[in-house]
Structures are given as structure tokens and as C-alpha cells.
Scaffold this active site. Structure first.
Site, mmCIF file in Angstrom:
data_model
loop_
_atom_site.group_PDB
_atom_site.id
_atom_site.type_symbol
_atom_site.label_atom_id
_atom_site.label_comp_id
_atom_site.label_asym_id
_atom_site.label_seq_id
_atom_site.Cartn_x
_atom_site.Cartn_y
_atom_site.Cartn_z
ATOM 1 N N ASN A 1 -12.798 -3.425 2.426
ATOM 2 C CA ASN A 1 -13.751 -2.325 2.476
ATOM 3 C C ASN A 1 -14.647 -2.411 1.246
ATOM 4 O O ASN A 1 -14.158 -2.587 0.132
ATOM 5 C CB ASN A 1 -13.012 -0.986 2.510
ATOM 6 N N ASP B 1 0.845 -1.190 0.000
ATOM 7 C CA ASP B 1 0.000 0.000 0.000
ATOM 8 C C ASP B 1 0.884 1.244 0.000
ATOM 9 O O ASP B 1 1.906 1.296 0.686
ATOM 10 C CB ASP B 1 -0.911 -0.006 1.234
ATOM 11 N N GLN C 1 -14.532 2.121 1.026
ATOM 12 C CA GLN C 1 -13.794 1.723 -0.184
ATOM 13 C C GLN C 1 -13.497 2.953 -1.029
ATOM 14 O O GLN C 1 -14.407 3.718 -1.358
ATOM 15 C CB GLN C 1 -14.609 0.710 -0.993
ATOM 16 N N SER C 2 -12.223 3.146 -1.368
ATOM 17 C CA SER C 2 -11.836 4.321 -2.151
ATOM 18 C C SER C 2 -11.348 3.963 -3.551
ATOM 19 O O SER C 2 -11.235 4.852 -4.398
ATOM 20 C CB SER C 2 -10.749 5.118 -1.420
ATOM 21 N N VAL C 3 -11.031 2.699 -3.786
ATOM 22 C CA VAL C 3 -10.629 2.254 -5.125
ATOM 23 C C VAL C 3 -11.589 1.154 -5.560
ATOM 24 O O VAL C 3 -11.743 0.142 -4.862
ATOM 25 C CB VAL C 3 -9.175 1.727 -5.135
ATOM 26 N N HIS D 1 -10.128 -5.432 -3.335
ATOM 27 C CA HIS D 1 -8.799 -5.623 -2.752
ATOM 28 C C HIS D 1 -8.919 -6.057 -1.298
ATOM 29 O O HIS D 1 -9.796 -5.605 -0.569
ATOM 30 C CB HIS D 1 -7.943 -4.360 -2.861
HETATM 31 P P1 5GP Z 1 -9.674 1.248 0.282
HETATM 32 O O1 5GP Z 1 -9.825 2.536 1.038
HETATM 33 O O2 5GP Z 1 -10.358 1.327 -1.070
HETATM 34 O O3 5GP Z 1 -10.089 0.038 1.056
HETATM 35 O O4 5GP Z 1 -8.134 1.044 0.048
HETATM 36 C C1 5GP Z 1 -7.459 1.572 -1.042
HETATM 37 C C2 5GP Z 1 -5.999 1.569 -0.686
HETATM 38 O O5 5GP Z 1 -5.265 1.790 -1.865
HETATM 39 C C3 5GP Z 1 -5.589 2.650 0.311
HETATM 40 O O6 5GP Z 1 -5.042 2.046 1.467
HETATM 41 C C4 5GP Z 1 -4.565 3.469 -0.454
HETATM 42 O O7 5GP Z 1 -3.494 3.915 0.347
HETATM 43 C C5 5GP Z 1 -4.125 2.526 -1.551
HETATM 44 N N1 5GP Z 1 -3.704 3.171 -2.764
HETATM 45 C C6 5GP Z 1 -4.339 4.171 -3.425
HETATM 46 N N2 5GP Z 1 -3.675 4.499 -4.533
HETATM 47 C C7 5GP Z 1 -2.573 3.699 -4.574
HETATM 48 C C8 5GP Z 1 -1.499 3.577 -5.497
HETATM 49 O O8 5GP Z 1 -1.402 4.284 -6.501
HETATM 50 N N3 5GP Z 1 -0.552 2.648 -5.231
HETATM 51 C C9 5GP Z 1 -0.631 1.850 -4.117
HETATM 52 N N4 5GP Z 1 0.349 0.960 -3.947
HETATM 53 N N5 5GP Z 1 -1.626 1.924 -3.235
HETATM 54 C C10 5GP Z 1 -2.596 2.856 -3.461
#
Ligand code: 5GP
Length: 112
Positions: free
Chosen positions: A85, A28, A92-94, A98
Site C-alpha cells: 500500500n 501483522d 498506507q497507514s504506516v 512494507h
Molecule cells: P498498511 O495499512 O500501512 O499497508 O499496513 C500497516 C500494517 O501494520 C497493518 O496491517 C497493521 O495491522 C500493522 N501494524 C500496525 N501497527 C503494528 C504493530 O505495532 N505491530 C505489528 N506487528 N503490526 C502493526
């Protein structure tokens, strides 16, 4: 296209710690623990909510890969947390499914 799809396609760099035909795992970019790895399917699935019964094998492979990552990262014995998430309230942000593998320190519960 999501940022994770670009990582799968090797359009942007990532610190990859595990890879097979169907799964990719990488560090991450904003680690929340000494070990913070994201395990993703190479096939684009937005999240658990949009997965189907036909995805059962692939979903299982994500957990198997997470276990391998935890072992390789040296946290299998001390313990670790797997987080998925899902959606807005899930944080969830992406929009590419995952599994977070978090370890290397004692994690608190419940999440905020
Ligand atoms: P979420 O909030 O969707 O559960 O987790 C998304 C995760 O992706 C976050 O912990 C964030 O730090 C990580 N993330 C976002 N953009 C990138 C990226 O460009 N590269 C990597 N390695 N991690 C990312």
C-alpha cells in the site's frame, strides 16, 4: 519515528519470522489471513513513492525475503498475495515501506 522503526530497534516486541542485515519480517498485529507477515527494509524508506533508483537492490531483497517467508510459512504451493500500500489512496497507514505477505486462504480480487 514510526512503529516499525521501534520494532526494528527492538523497542517494542514483534513476532519476527525472518531477519537479515537489511530486511526484517514479522507477523501483522491484525492479521487479515491465516498467514499475514510484513516484510520491511531496516533502512527507513517511507514508501515506494519515495524510493529511488539507488534502492533497486534493496527493493528486490524485499521480494526475495517475501518468497522465503511464504516458503517458511507453508503457503508457497497453495499461493499467496504480496501487497504494498502506497500513500493515502493506497491505504498506507504506516510510513515505513512494507510488503504484506498474505496467505493460508483463498483471497478475493479486486480489493475494495
Ligand atoms: P498498511 O495499512 O500501512 O499497508 O499496513 C500497516 C500494517 O501494520 C497493518 O496491517 C497493521 O495491522 C500493522 N501494524 C500496525 N501497527 C503494528 C504493530 O505495532 N505491530 C505489528 N506487528 N503490526 C502493526
Amino acid at each position: 519515528m514510526t512503529i516499525f522503526q521501534k520494532i526494528i530497534d527492538k523497542q517494542i516486541p514483534a513476532k519476527i519470522v525472518y531477519e537479515d542485515d537489511e530486511v526484517l519480517a514479522f507477523r501483522d498485529i491484525m492479521p487479515q489471513a491465516p498467514v499475514h507477515v510484513l516484510v520491511i527494509p531496516k533502512r527507513a524508506i517511507v514508501g515506494v513513492s519515495s524510493s529511488t533508483d539507488d534502492d533497486a537492490l534493496l527493493l528486490g531483497k524485499l521480494l526475495v525475503a517475501a518468497r522465503k517467508v511464504a516458503e517458511a510459512e507453508g503457503v508457497a504451493q497453495s499461493g499467496y498475495r504480496l501487497v504494498i500500500n502506497n500513500g493515502v489512496h493506497g491505504g498506507q497507514s504506516v510510513d515505513h515501506l512494507h510488503v504484506h505477505v498474505l496467505g493460508g486462504r483463498a483471497l478475493t480480487w479486486p480489493p475494495g
